[in-house]
Design a protein around this motif. Structure first.
Motif, PDB file in Angstrom:
ATOM      1  N   LEU A 122      -3.965  -2.713  -1.680  1.00 12.48           N
ATOM      2  CA  LEU A 122      -4.798  -1.532  -2.143  1.00 12.48           C
ATOM      3  C   LEU A 122      -5.567  -1.900  -3.416  1.00 12.48           C
ATOM      4  CD1 LEU A 122      -2.580   1.498  -1.151  1.00 12.48           C
ATOM      5  CD2 LEU A 122      -4.891   0.829  -0.294  1.00 12.48           C
ATOM      6  N   GLY A 123      -5.549  -3.319  -3.915  1.00  7.70           N
ATOM      7  CA  GLY A 123      -6.351  -3.215  -5.372  1.00  7.70           C
ATOM      8  C   GLY A 123      -5.438  -2.944  -6.502  1.00  7.70           C
ATOM      9  N   ASN A 124      -6.016  -2.691  -7.532  1.00  6.19           N
ATOM     10  CA  ASN A 124      -5.362  -2.272  -8.692  1.00  6.19           C
ATOM     11  C   ASN A 124      -5.731  -0.951  -9.480  1.00  6.19           C
ATOM     12  OD1 ASN A 124      -7.518  -3.148  -9.684  1.00  6.19           O
ATOM     13  ND2 ASN A 124      -6.551  -4.894 -10.984  1.00  6.19           N
ATOM     14  N   ALA A 125      -6.421  -0.119  -8.701  1.00  3.98           N
ATOM     15  CA  ALA A 125      -6.889   1.188  -9.270  1.00  3.98           C
ATOM     16  C   ALA A 125      -6.212   2.233  -8.329  1.00  3.98           C
ATOM     17  CB  ALA A 125      -8.499   1.120  -9.212  1.00  3.98           C
ATOM     18  N   LEU A 126      -6.237   3.342  -9.469  1.00  2.47           N
ATOM     19  CA  LEU A 126      -5.742   4.540  -8.874  1.00  2.47           C
ATOM     20  C   LEU A 126      -6.935   5.597  -8.782  1.00  2.47           C
ATOM     21  CD1 LEU A 126      -2.372   5.082 -10.700  1.00  2.47           C
ATOM     22  CD2 LEU A 126      -2.700   4.336  -8.275  1.00  2.47           C
ATOM     23  N   PRO A 127      -7.050   6.632  -7.877  1.00  2.00           N
ATOM     24  CA  PRO A 127      -6.041   6.704  -6.677  1.00  2.00           C
ATOM     25  C   PRO A 127      -6.564   5.629  -5.522  1.00  2.00           C
ATOM     26  CG  PRO A 127      -7.993   8.236  -6.436  1.00  2.00           C
ATOM     27  CD  PRO A 127      -8.173   7.481  -7.933  1.00  2.00           C
ATOM     28  N   SER A 128      -5.653   5.311  -4.862  1.00  2.00           N
ATOM     29  CA  SER A 128      -5.841   4.589  -3.713  1.00  2.00           C
ATOM     30  C   SER A 128      -4.881   4.945  -2.282  1.00  2.00           C
ATOM     31  CB  SER A 128      -5.156   3.044  -3.803  1.00  2.00           C
ATOM     32  OG  SER A 128      -6.219   2.464  -4.526  1.00  2.00           O
ATOM     33  N   THR A 129      -5.336   5.060  -1.296  1.00  2.00           N
ATOM     34  CA  THR A 129      -4.673   5.856  -0.162  1.00  2.00           C
ATOM     35  C   THR A 129      -4.778   4.747   0.855  1.00  2.00           C
ATOM     36  OG1 THR A 129      -5.875   7.797  -0.875  1.00  2.00           O
ATOM     37  CG2 THR A 129      -5.059   7.533   1.351  1.00  2.00           C
ATOM     38  N   ILE A 130      -3.780   4.839   1.702  1.00  2.00           N
ATOM     39  CA  ILE A 130      -3.429   3.877   3.148  1.00  2.00           C
ATOM     40  C   ILE A 130      -3.194   4.772   4.160  1.00  2.00           C
ATOM     41  CG2 ILE A 130      -1.034   3.682   2.455  1.00  2.00           C
ATOM     42  CD1 ILE A 130      -1.466   0.631   3.391  1.00  2.00           C
ATOM     43  N   ILE A 131      -3.864   4.786   5.273  1.00  2.00           N
ATOM     44  CA  ILE A 131      -3.293   5.587   6.351  1.00  2.00           C
ATOM     45  C   ILE A 131      -2.581   4.818   7.385  1.00  2.00           C
ATOM     46  CG2 ILE A 131      -4.415   6.765   8.412  1.00  2.00           C
ATOM     47  CD1 ILE A 131      -6.295   6.648   4.840  1.00  2.00           C
ATOM     48  N   LEU A 132      -1.329   5.121   7.771  1.00  2.33           N
ATOM     49  CA  LEU A 132      -0.609   4.559   8.812  1.00  2.33           C
ATOM     50  C   LEU A 132      -0.440   5.288   9.908  1.00  2.33           C
ATOM     51  CD1 LEU A 132       2.234   4.193   6.193  1.00  2.33           C
ATOM     52  CD2 LEU A 132       0.734   2.476   6.530  1.00  2.33           C
ATOM     53  N   ASP A 133      -0.290   4.426  11.197  1.00  2.10           N
ATOM     54  CA  ASP A 133      -0.422   4.884  12.372  1.00  2.10           C
ATOM     55  C   ASP A 133       1.148   5.272  12.668  1.00  2.10           C
ATOM     56  OD1 ASP A 133       1.055   2.350  13.032  1.00  2.10           O
ATOM     57  OD2 ASP A 133      -0.767   1.955  14.504  1.00  2.10           O
ATOM     58  N   LYS A 134       1.461   5.641  13.998  1.00  3.70           N
ATOM     59  CA  LYS A 134       3.097   6.073  14.065  1.00  3.70           C
ATOM     60  C   LYS A 134       3.879   5.125  13.985  1.00  3.70           C
ATOM     61  CE  LYS A 134       1.886  10.219  16.876  1.00  3.70           C
ATOM     62  NZ  LYS A 134       2.162  10.902  17.968  1.00  3.70           N
ATOM     63  N   ASP A 135       3.351   3.575  14.224  1.00  2.00           N
ATOM     64  CA  ASP A 135       4.286   2.569  14.011  1.00  2.00           C
ATOM     65  C   ASP A 135       4.432   1.838  12.570  1.00  2.00           C
ATOM     66  OD1 ASP A 135       4.725   2.495  16.695  1.00  2.00           O
ATOM     67  OD2 ASP A 135       2.872   1.247  17.157  1.00  2.00           O
ATOM     68  N   GLY A 136       3.876   2.714  11.622  1.00  2.00           N
ATOM     69  CA  GLY A 136       3.634   2.405  10.184  1.00  2.00           C
ATOM     70  C   GLY A 136       2.908   1.074   9.880  1.00  2.00           C
TER      71      GLY A 136
END
Length: 174
Positions: A122-136
């Motif tokens: 996700l780099g090194n800046a805030l905010p950062s977001t990750i979207i996960l599917d049902k398997d993670g």
């Protein structure tokens, strides 16, 4: 018409291949606000939006209410929204008051840092977001302040039959 159908099938297969070979995120550990250990592997079984933020981060303060509203919009779909704070020991005491003051309906965990963002690409800046599917498995990463359409594009694609092309794997808003 046949060429168009062939192209659509090729794009759909490419989108599936993009996510089929991806690996679940590392099983990092955090703490919820009651002190209980929470792991990223515990999120498997649900589509999850994970936002990394801090109380001192201006764009984070813009993004969190937006995510809280989206959580309410998708409540009947079982989508989880987790806000993981990167506040250190000096500012961690500001987390609960901020969440209450803003009336945010997000699950809040603590214990992230820049190394966490790096491990999740996700780099090194805030905010950062990750979207996960049902398997993670990460389906999308948003570096910088996530817009509503950034998040809804990933969620809606995951909730669909996935016959359309997958959204971009990374969005940069820095």
């Amino acid at each position: 018409m046949k060429k168009l159908l062939t192209l659509a099938i090729t794009i759909a297969i490419a989108g599936f291949a993009l996510t089929a070979g991806a690996k679940p995120v590392p099983d990092l550990k955090f703490q919820d606000l009651t002190g209980h250990i929470q792991k990223l592997s515990d999120l498997r079984g649900s589509i999850t939006v994970v936002s990394f933020w801090a109380t001192w981060c201006g764009p984070c303060k813009e993004e969190l209410p937006r995510l809280s509203t989206l959580k309410q919009r998708y409540a009947n779909k079982g989508i989880r929204f987790i806000a993981i704070s990167a506040d250190d020991s000096k500012t961690r005491s500001k987390i609960s008051p901020y969440i209450q003051e803003q009336n945010l309906s997000l699950e809040v965990w603590t214990g992230a840092d820049i190394g966490t963002l790096d491990r999740l690409a996700l780099g090194n800046a805030l905010p950062s977001t990750i979207i996960l599917d049902k398997d993670g498995t990460p389906i999308g990463r948003i570096m910088g302040e996530a817009r509503e359409t950034d998040v809804t594009t990933y969620i809606d694609w995951l909730l669909s039959d996935r016959s359309t092309p997958a959204p971009p794997s990374t969005i940069k808003r820095l």
